[in-house]
Design an enzyme around this catalytic site. Structure first.
Site, PDB file in Angstrom:
ATOM      1  N   GLU A 599      -5.100  -9.608 -71.044  1.00 55.87           N
ATOM      2  CA  GLU A 599      -4.453  -8.289 -71.064  1.00 55.87           C
ATOM      3  C   GLU A 599      -4.449  -7.815 -69.622  1.00 55.87           C
ATOM      4  OE1 GLU A 599      -2.938  -7.429 -73.669  1.00 55.87           O
ATOM      5  OE2 GLU A 599      -3.846  -8.989 -74.906  1.00 55.87           O
ATOM      6  N   CYS A 633      -5.312   1.010 -67.663  1.00 56.25           N
ATOM      7  CA  CYS A 633      -4.139   0.140 -67.650  1.00 56.25           C
ATOM      8  C   CYS A 633      -2.978   0.847 -68.340  1.00 56.25           C
ATOM      9  CB  CYS A 633      -4.462  -1.164 -68.350  1.00 56.25           C
ATOM     10  SG  CYS A 633      -5.008  -0.898 -70.032  1.00 56.25           S
TER      11      CYS A 633
HETATM   12  N1  LIG Z   1      -3.996  -4.570 -70.409  1.00 54.55           N
HETATM   13  C1  LIG Z   1      -5.233  -4.176 -70.570  1.00 54.55           C
HETATM   14  O1  LIG Z   1      -5.744  -4.094 -71.681  1.00 54.55           O
HETATM   15  C2  LIG Z   1      -6.055  -3.809 -69.375  1.00 54.55           C
HETATM   16  C3  LIG Z   1      -7.239  -3.110 -69.564  1.00 54.55           C
HETATM   17  C4  LIG Z   1      -7.996  -2.777 -68.435  1.00 54.55           C
HETATM   18  C5  LIG Z   1      -7.557  -3.122 -67.177  1.00 54.55           C
HETATM   19  N2  LIG Z   1      -6.403  -3.791 -67.033  1.00 54.55           N
HETATM   20  C6  LIG Z   1      -5.897  -4.130 -65.711  1.00 54.55           C
HETATM   21  O2  LIG Z   1      -6.983  -4.503 -64.874  1.00 54.55           O
HETATM   22  C7  LIG Z   1      -6.709  -4.141 -63.538  1.00 54.55           C
HETATM   23  C8  LIG Z   1      -7.852  -3.311 -62.996  1.00 54.55           C
HETATM   24  O3  LIG Z   1      -9.071  -3.959 -63.126  1.00 54.55           O
HETATM   25  P1  LIG Z   1      -9.733  -4.787 -61.934  1.00 54.55           P
HETATM   26  O4  LIG Z   1      -9.432  -4.117 -60.649  1.00 54.55           O
HETATM   27  O5  LIG Z   1     -11.138  -5.022 -62.288  1.00 54.55           O
HETATM   28  O6  LIG Z   1      -8.888  -6.119 -62.027  1.00 54.55           O
HETATM   29  P2  LIG Z   1      -9.026  -7.474 -61.202  1.00 54.55           P
HETATM   30  O7  LIG Z   1      -7.904  -8.349 -61.635  1.00 54.55           O
HETATM   31  O8  LIG Z   1      -9.194  -7.212 -59.777  1.00 54.55           O
HETATM   32  O9  LIG Z   1     -10.421  -8.071 -61.723  1.00 54.55           O
HETATM   33  C9  LIG Z   1     -10.611  -8.396 -63.071  1.00 54.55           C
HETATM   34  C10 LIG Z   1     -11.675  -9.481 -63.153  1.00 54.55           C
HETATM   35  O10 LIG Z   1     -11.137 -10.664 -62.570  1.00 54.55           O
HETATM   36  C11 LIG Z   1     -12.032 -11.166 -61.611  1.00 54.55           C
HETATM   37  N3  LIG Z   1     -11.308 -11.895 -60.579  1.00 54.55           N
HETATM   38  C12 LIG Z   1     -10.802 -11.427 -59.406  1.00 54.55           C
HETATM   39  N4  LIG Z   1     -10.219 -12.448 -58.720  1.00 54.55           N
HETATM   40  C13 LIG Z   1     -10.348 -13.550 -59.488  1.00 54.55           C
HETATM   41  C14 LIG Z   1      -9.931 -14.901 -59.340  1.00 54.55           C
HETATM   42  N5  LIG Z   1      -9.276 -15.320 -58.256  1.00 54.55           N
HETATM   43  N6  LIG Z   1     -10.196 -15.760 -60.336  1.00 54.55           N
HETATM   44  C15 LIG Z   1     -10.842 -15.344 -61.459  1.00 54.55           C
HETATM   45  N7  LIG Z   1     -11.284 -14.079 -61.628  1.00 54.55           N
HETATM   46  C16 LIG Z   1     -11.031 -13.197 -60.660  1.00 54.55           C
HETATM   47  C17 LIG Z   1     -12.732  -9.929 -61.109  1.00 54.55           C
HETATM   48  O11 LIG Z   1     -13.935 -10.261 -60.449  1.00 54.55           O
HETATM   49  C18 LIG Z   1     -12.932  -9.149 -62.376  1.00 54.55           C
HETATM   50  O12 LIG Z   1     -14.051  -9.608 -63.075  1.00 54.55           O
HETATM   51  C19 LIG Z   1      -5.424  -3.349 -63.572  1.00 54.55           C
HETATM   52  O13 LIG Z   1      -4.374  -4.207 -63.217  1.00 54.55           O
HETATM   53  C20 LIG Z   1      -5.295  -2.919 -65.028  1.00 54.55           C
HETATM   54  O14 LIG Z   1      -4.003  -2.666 -65.449  1.00 54.55           O
HETATM   55  C21 LIG Z   1      -5.639  -4.142 -68.096  1.00 54.55           C
HETATM   56  N1  LIG Z   2      -7.264   1.092 -74.428  1.00 55.45           N
HETATM   57  C1  LIG Z   2      -7.204   2.045 -73.360  1.00 55.45           C
HETATM   58  C2  LIG Z   2      -6.831   1.419 -72.052  1.00 55.45           C
HETATM   59  C3  LIG Z   2      -7.665   0.277 -71.609  1.00 55.45           C
HETATM   60  C4  LIG Z   2      -7.228  -0.145 -70.262  1.00 55.45           C
HETATM   61  O1  LIG Z   2      -7.661   0.267 -69.247  1.00 55.45           O
HETATM   62  C5  LIG Z   2      -6.169   3.093 -73.655  1.00 55.45           C
HETATM   63  O2  LIG Z   2      -5.440   2.963 -74.625  1.00 55.45           O
HETATM   64  O3  LIG Z   2      -6.075   4.036 -72.900  1.00 55.45           O
END
Ligand SMILES: NC(=O)c1ccc[n+]([C@@H]2O[C@H](COP(=O)([O-])OP(=O)(O)OC[C@H]3O[C@@H](n4cnc5c(N)ncnc54)[C@H](O)[C@@H]3O)[C@@H](O)[C@H]2O)c1
Ligand SMILES: N[C@@H](CCC=O)C(=O)O
Length: 835
Positions: A599, A633
């Site tokens: 996600e 997100c």
């Molecule tokens: N769609 C969803 O449900 C959802 C929910 C929460 C957050 N997010 C997304 O997450 C992002 C924010 O979170 P973040 O800043 O922690 O994200 P990020 O992608 O920077 O990090 C996420 C995880 O990936 C790891 N990571 C970083 N580089 C990596 C690599 N090269 N290989 C493997 N793992 C690696 C990080 O250490 C961390 O544990 C935003 O883009 C947000 O939209 C999405």
């Molecule tokens: N499930 C949460 C978003 C999680 C992502 O950051 C919402 O619906 O706001």
């Protein structure tokens, strides 16, 4: 009831003699498998551990564990009355009020019976990590006794080091100095003589007084084993025949100049041992950092007791009923209103965490509202350690897989209750301080959502297991079994939702998988608490391995392993694509096709129609775009407002934004807080500056930022005339909203909302925006999905849409097996049509 008889009672006498001066009062534990004792001195410099196995006694019966509090001086006085060749019998009732000691002369001509009053002691027990040291020396115990006696005449502390040839003891005192070298005379596998095995050199310093006291155990054993590594407690072990041992642990002498050193905690052995546990995953990494070598504690892996033996005992895996789970409800949310109990409790937790967790050194996770303060120190796993963690998980796999579902579910249901009760405020405090949430945002996430994940997933899993083929041909029975994946699952979690870390790791585990969990470096403490809660709830060791580490190298070690069976990821789109490519490139390496569930990012929209209830649209937009500083997100980051209502929308938005308050953890009234870290702050700032300099955009609210104390950025609104403007398309992940009057498509498709009263518009928008959002809202904000109500996830570049908090997600962690059983034997191979 305990009854233990030892024909050679002298052994017991010697044991008590060796402990008498070191232990004042202690709890012996009489258990069905033997007698144990653990005791620490009041200064926490030494720890004594005794084991006498049941099979070493001539007669031993103990039905259940009985803790027996004993004053050692009293016991010693009584046991002295036994002659050296007497047999000794210990007898105790379950009530634990007294212990009978019966001494019988060899010809049974004399039988003495004593009753020792027992005490009710509240003694702290320390779980001892199973570590292996850099240096192991086996030597005659009399030789060690002599060394201690001789050197004590010269000084108070002894330095010990070893080479392959000898172990060297040195002393310095007021009258001069001295040294004794004991030469290695035997290979390590021989029991006689002096043997030395050494992985790497160590040079340690200990109190001679205590070491000398340990040598009182000399009469118990001809040999003694010394094990030591730099900066670790030393182990001195006297075997007691085949019956057990006495182990003494001694904290090294502390160098007063060395206060900042991680383990120089005043020579406190208890803290050191706790320190070893705390760092059990990555001890060698820390040691490397400290420039020391502490040997290879085999990380969490050794901490594992052998996997629970469900797979070895056919009866224990029997499922003798279809258990209905308790009905699940969404966790009721608390309000945190002024003077409410929950507000007071949470304030207390925040204060306590600030008082106890901030450290002055080795800090890694910051307090984002005050980055001078560090929330916790953590240590990163090396790739080798990741591989050991994988091995540990794979060892735990068979037992976990074989555990009946209702037992597994009970663990997660219990974890939910622990979080709902005793851990709620601690978990929230870690989320507030480390990830920059306010009380309400932490309640939504770290309490309610995680509790809901744990409870609802159990219900979804039960539903999956009950799905069975609807039809059976005559004489057959068809069944489907939902096997866990073959291999391990990797969970990689983001910083912004504590609950997501908990769900990514525990959803596959609930379905019987073992999981390697790499948390975000900006959510370490809260995620670590989750792991603790799960362990306290009864999760067997090794099932979920918590491995903080540098992103790329940790991920490499995990993704390159042939047993990788699945990735449960949440984070940015770019990182997920990288993971997907890496898995693709490795495809020939794996035993199976790894499941990829990710996600990822979003560019979420609010579409305001002119028929909308305007205040409702504005208030929901403010909440969605600016609660938790736009770091969801699902946060709204682009809004389409038609010309006809634009002036009113803009005016109300600006007026309301002017009233938003910003502050850190303790400022309960603040709606907005800091963004998570320096990198986020710099990235968001660069978008604001880009808009400030652009010709086709202007900042109409906010636009200021300040990182002097915490990473604060004002809620910022950009108005643009360019539908393709950068901030209309790219995920900023901060409190920045862009407005335009016309809608455009997006590569993302996570969440979106339509605000309208006109039903035709609602219906039409729902139709045309079908693929624009995985979570679509009507007259509501684009954030705030609730487990069990709106399964969450997006498509296109926003992820695989496997809907966290639903059965759809859990299906990804099972590999169904269809089973057909025939009851009626064939009477011939030919078919009727062959006749
Ligand atoms: N769609 C969803 O449900 C959802 C929910 C929460 C957050 N997010 C997304 O997450 C992002 C924010 O979170 P973040 O800043 O922690 O994200 P990020 O992608 O920077 O990090 C996420 C995880 O990936 C790891 N990571 C970083 N580089 C990596 C690599 N090269 N290989 C493997 N793992 C690696 C990080 O250490 C961390 O544990 C935003 O883009 C947000 O939209 C999405
Ligand atoms: N499930 C949460 C978003 C999680 C992502 O950051 C919402 O619906 O706001």
């Amino acid at each position: 009831m305990l009854e233990a008889r030892l024909a050679q009672g002298n052994v017991l006498k010697k044991v008590i003699d060796s402990l008498r001066d070191l232990v004042n009062e202690a709890n012996f534990e009489f258990t069905p498998s033997g007698i144990t004792l653990q005791s620490m001195d009041s200064a926490h410099v030494i720890l004594v551990s005794l084991l006498l196995r049941a099979d070493g006694f001539d007669n031993y019966r103990c039905d259940r564990t009985i803790p027996v509090g004993i004053n050692m001086a009293s016991l010693s006085k009584i046991i002295r009355a036994a002659a050296n060749d007497d047999a000794i019998t210990l007898r105790a009732d379950d009530n634990g009020e007294s212990l009978n000691l019966i001494f019988e002369a060899p010809n049974a001509g004399r039988v003495s019976d004593y009753e020792l009053k027992l005490m009710d002691l509240d003694v702290e027990q320390v779980a001892l990590p199973d570590m292996s040291y850099d240096v192991t020396v086996r030597m005659p115990s009399e030789e060690l006794q002599r060394v201690c006696r001789d050197l004590s005449a010269v000084g108070e502390s002894v330095t010990i080091n070893a080479t392959k040839e000898s172990i060297n003891f040195g002393v310095k005192g007021e009258l001069g100095s001295g040294s004794i070298a004991i030469r290695s005379t035997a290979p390590v596998d021989k029991k006689e003589g002096v043997s030395i095995s050494m992985r790497q050199p160590a040079d340690v310093s200990f109190s001679l007084k205590f070491l000398t006291q340990f040598t009182k155990a000399t009469p118990l054993s001809e040999t003694v084993r010394l094990e030591f590594s730099n900066e670790c407690p030393m182990l001195v072990e006297y075997p007691i025949g085949d019956m057990g041992y006495i182990r003494f642990y001694l904290a090294p002498k502390v160098d007063d100049d060395d206060e900042d050193k991680m383990w120089s905690v005043g020579g406190d052995i208890r803290d050191m041992i706790y320190g070893l546990w705390d760092t059990v995953y990555d001890l060698r990494e820390i040691c490397r950092k400290l420039g020391t070598r502490a040997g290879n504690i085999t990380p969490s892996l050794k901490k594992m007791s052998p996997p629970t033996a469900y797979h070895t005992s056919p009866t224990s895996a029997a499922l003798l009923g279809h258990f209905s789970l308790p009905a699940v409800q969404n966790e009721p949310m608390k309000t945190y209103a002024p003077n409410s109990v929950e507000r007071i409790e949470l304030q207390k937790a925040i204060k306590e965490m600030q008082a106890t967790i901030f450290t002055k050194n080795l800090a890694q996770q910051e307090v984002c509202a005050n980055h001078k303060n560090m929330l916790c120190t953590y240590h990163q796993a090396s790739p080798e350690l990741v591989n050991e963690a994988i091995d540990g998980a794979m060892k735990a796999k068979a037992g976990w897989e074989a555990m009946p579902f209702h037992e597994r579910a009970a663990i997660f249901l219990k974890a939910a209750d622990l979080l709902s009760g005793p851990y709620r405020y601690k978990m929230m405090a870690a989320t507030i301080l480390g990830q920059g949430k306010n009380a309400w945002q932490a309640e939504i996430d770290a309490a309610a959502e995680l509790i809901d994940f744990w409870r609802f997933n159990c219900a979804f899993a039960a539903q999956i297991y009950s799905e069975q083929p609807p039809k059976n041909s005559p004489g057959t029975w068809n069944r489907v079994e939902y096997r866990p994946l073959e291999g391990f699952v990797v969970a990689i979690s983001p910083f912004n939702f504590t609950a997501i870390g908990g769900n990514l790791s525990s959803a596959p585990a609930l379905m019987g998988n073992v999981v390697l969990w790499k948390p975000s470096s900006s959510a370490i403490l809260s995620n670590y608490i989750i792991h603790n809660v799960l362990m306290e709830a009864g999760l067997p060791d090794g099932v979920i391995q918590f491995i903080p580490g540098p992103s790329a190298s940790t991920a490499d070690a995990l993704l390159n392993h042939p047993a990788l069976a699945g990735v449960h990821f949440t984070g940015s789109t770019d990182v997920f694509k990288k993971i997907w490519k890496q898995v693709g490139n490795n495809i020939d390496k794996y035993h199976s096709y790894p499941r990829l569930v990710g996600e990822t990012g979003g560019k979420n929209f609010h579409f305001i129609h002119e028929s909308a209830d305007l205040p409702n649209a504005v208030y929901n937009t403010i909440r969605s775009a600016f609660e938790y500083q736009g770091q969801k997100c699902s946060a709204c980051s682009r809004v389409y407002v038609p010309d006809s209502i634009w002036p009113q929308f803009r005016e109300l938005l600006q007026t309301e934004l002017g009233t938003i308050t910003q502050g850190g953890a303790e400022e309960f009234t603040a709606f907005s807080g800091p963004v998570v870290n320096r990198a986020a702050f710099d990235k968001i700032r660069s978008y604001i500056e880009f808009a400030r300099d652009a010709k086709d955009a202007k900042i109409i609210a906010g636009g200021k930022y300040n990182d002097s104390r915490g990473y604060f950025i004002e809620p910022t609104v950009i108005e643009t005339t360019n539908v393709e403007f950068k901030t209309m398309k790219e995920e900023i992940f901060g409190p920045v909203l862009t407005l335009h009057i016309a809608a455009t498509g997006s590569t993302y498709a996570l969440t979106g909302s339509i605000f309208a009263k006109d039903r035709n518009i609602i219906s039409h928008a729902s139709e045309v925006l079908r693929h624009a959002a995985g979570n679509f809202y009507i007259n509501d904000k684009s954030t705030g999905a609730v487990v069990g109500q709106q399964p969450f996830g997006g498509a296109r570049q926003s992820g695989t849409n496997d809907k966290a908090g639903s059965a759809l997600n859990l299906y990804r962690w099972v590999s169904p097996r269809s089973i057909k059983e025939s009851f009626v034997p064939l009477t011939h191979w030919s078919y009727p049509s062959n006749q």
